[in-house]
Design a protein around this motif. Structure first.
Motif, PDB file in Angstrom:
ATOM      1  N   LEU A 103     -10.375  21.433 -51.510  1.00 34.02           N
ATOM      2  CA  LEU A 103     -11.285  20.338 -51.825  1.00 34.02           C
ATOM      3  C   LEU A 103     -10.484  19.076 -52.091  1.00 34.02           C
ATOM      4  O   LEU A 103      -9.639  19.047 -52.989  1.00 34.02           O
ATOM      5  CB  LEU A 103     -12.126  20.682 -53.055  1.00 34.02           C
ATOM      6  CG  LEU A 103     -13.001  19.549 -53.606  1.00 34.02           C
ATOM      7  CD1 LEU A 103     -14.153  19.256 -52.647  1.00 34.02           C
ATOM      8  CD2 LEU A 103     -13.520  19.890 -55.000  1.00 34.02           C
ATOM      9  N   VAL A 104     -10.757  18.035 -51.326  1.00 35.52           N
ATOM     10  CA  VAL A 104     -10.140  16.720 -51.533  1.00 35.52           C
ATOM     11  C   VAL A 104     -11.229  15.785 -52.036  1.00 35.52           C
ATOM     12  O   VAL A 104     -12.307  15.700 -51.445  1.00 35.52           O
ATOM     13  CB  VAL A 104      -9.516  16.194 -50.223  1.00 35.52           C
ATOM     14  CG1 VAL A 104      -9.174  14.717 -50.352  1.00 35.52           C
ATOM     15  CG2 VAL A 104      -8.276  16.992 -49.875  1.00 35.52           C
ATOM     16  N   ALA A 105     -10.957  15.089 -53.143  1.00 35.29           N
ATOM     17  CA  ALA A 105     -11.990  14.263 -53.770  1.00 35.29           C
ATOM     18  C   ALA A 105     -11.450  12.896 -54.159  1.00 35.29           C
ATOM     19  O   ALA A 105     -10.297  12.762 -54.568  1.00 35.29           O
ATOM     20  CB  ALA A 105     -12.555  14.967 -54.998  1.00 35.29           C
ATOM     21  N   GLY A 106     -12.330  11.892 -54.048  1.00 32.05           N
ATOM     22  CA  GLY A 106     -11.994  10.541 -54.468  1.00 32.05           C
ATOM     23  C   GLY A 106     -10.889   9.922 -53.640  1.00 32.05           C
ATOM     24  O   GLY A 106     -10.516  10.425 -52.599  1.00 32.05           O
ATOM     25  N   ALA A 107     -10.381   8.782 -54.076  1.00 29.74           N
ATOM     26  CA  ALA A 107      -9.255   8.112 -53.431  1.00 29.74           C
ATOM     27  C   ALA A 107      -9.465   6.619 -53.360  1.00 29.74           C
ATOM     28  O   ALA A 107     -10.559   6.106 -53.609  1.00 29.74           O
ATOM     29  CB  ALA A 107      -9.019   8.621 -52.020  1.00 29.74           C
ATOM     30  N   ASN A 108      -8.391   5.974 -52.978  1.00 31.36           N
ATOM     31  CA  ASN A 108      -8.435   4.580 -52.558  1.00 31.36           C
ATOM     32  C   ASN A 108      -8.429   4.572 -51.039  1.00 31.36           C
ATOM     33  O   ASN A 108      -7.604   5.236 -50.413  1.00 31.36           O
ATOM     34  CB  ASN A 108      -7.220   3.824 -53.103  1.00 31.36           C
ATOM     35  CG  ASN A 108      -7.142   2.393 -52.599  1.00 31.36           C
ATOM     36  OD1 ASN A 108      -6.986   2.142 -51.423  1.00 31.36           O
ATOM     37  ND2 ASN A 108      -7.247   1.451 -53.505  1.00 31.36           N
ATOM     38  N   ASN A 109      -9.357   3.836 -50.450  1.00 35.92           N
ATOM     39  CA  ASN A 109      -9.410   3.689 -49.002  1.00 35.92           C
ATOM     40  C   ASN A 109      -9.279   2.214 -48.669  1.00 35.92           C
ATOM     41  O   ASN A 109     -10.263   1.473 -48.656  1.00 35.92           O
ATOM     42  CB  ASN A 109     -10.725   4.250 -48.451  1.00 35.92           C
ATOM     43  CG  ASN A 109     -10.799   4.159 -46.930  1.00 35.92           C
ATOM     44  OD1 ASN A 109      -9.936   3.579 -46.289  1.00 35.92           O
ATOM     45  ND2 ASN A 109     -11.837   4.720 -46.351  1.00 35.92           N
TER      46      ASN A 109
END
Length: 200
Positions: free
Chosen positions: A134-140
């Motif tokens: 599971l990969v969650a959130g981030a700066n894009n």
């Protein structure tokens, strides 16, 4: 810097060891099943790195391994149930990456996965009991994300979760709970460093 050291919890002491081959920061270190440690990416004296190296605690030495397919920093590196390492997203000096790749320690090779659903850096990656990540959130590229996605090692593909988190966040932390759920907590709510999220 390239220096490295080892902490002994019994004696509560630090010992300087041989330096890494490449000075770096914003990199990741992952313990492999055989006891070696894989260090990936980061930023060096000439910018974003694709270089990777292995630390062998038995000999106290660093050796270069096959470089990643993409330069990246602020990525995640997750040990999969089959012993391979998933390296996902990050920043390559120009934009938040949608690429991910898997390292096979036995063959010392990298294989690119399918593209992620969004470019990410400063995200979390958590191995689930079913073997997915599971990969969650981030700066894009300057915008914080509330979205999350799942990597399936069996197919090498990414799919979005049923819904996003209730808050967009980066610089957050994630932990797998005993019942299989994932706690994602804290982080930066506006990416300026002045308005930290206190939601979870």
């Amino acid at each position: 810097i390239s220096s490295a050291e080892i902490y002994d919890p019994v004696n509560m002491s630090w010992q300087t060891i041989n330096p890494m081959l490449t000075p770096r920061w914003h990199h990741r270190a992952t313990l492999l099943p055989g006891g070696k440690v894989l260090v990936t990416g980061g930023t060096g004296t000439s910018g974003a790195l694709s270089k990777a190296e292995l630390y062998d605690p038995a000999t106290g030495t660093w050796t270069a391994t096959t470089p990643m397919l993409t330069t990246r920093w602020d990525h995640t590196a997750t040990l999969l149930t089959n012993g391979n390492i998933l390296v996902a997203a990050g920043y390559n000096g120009g934009q938040s990456a949608v690429t991910a790749e898997v390292y096979d320690p036995s063959a010392q090779t990298w294989t690119q996965t399918g593209p992620m659903t969004a470019g990410r850096r400063l995200h979390t990656a958590t191995l689930l009991p079913n073997g997915k990540v599971l990969v969650a959130g981030a700066n894009n590229n300057g915008s914080l994300l509330a979205t999350a996605e799942l990597f399936d090692p069996a197919t090498g593909t990414w799919t979005p979760t049923f819904g996003p988190m209730t808050s967009a966040r980066g610089y957050d932390a994630a932990a797998l709970l005993p019942d299989g759920r994932v706690l994602v907590a804290g982080g930066d709510a506006d990416f300026t460093g002045t308005n930290l999220s206190i939601t979870a």
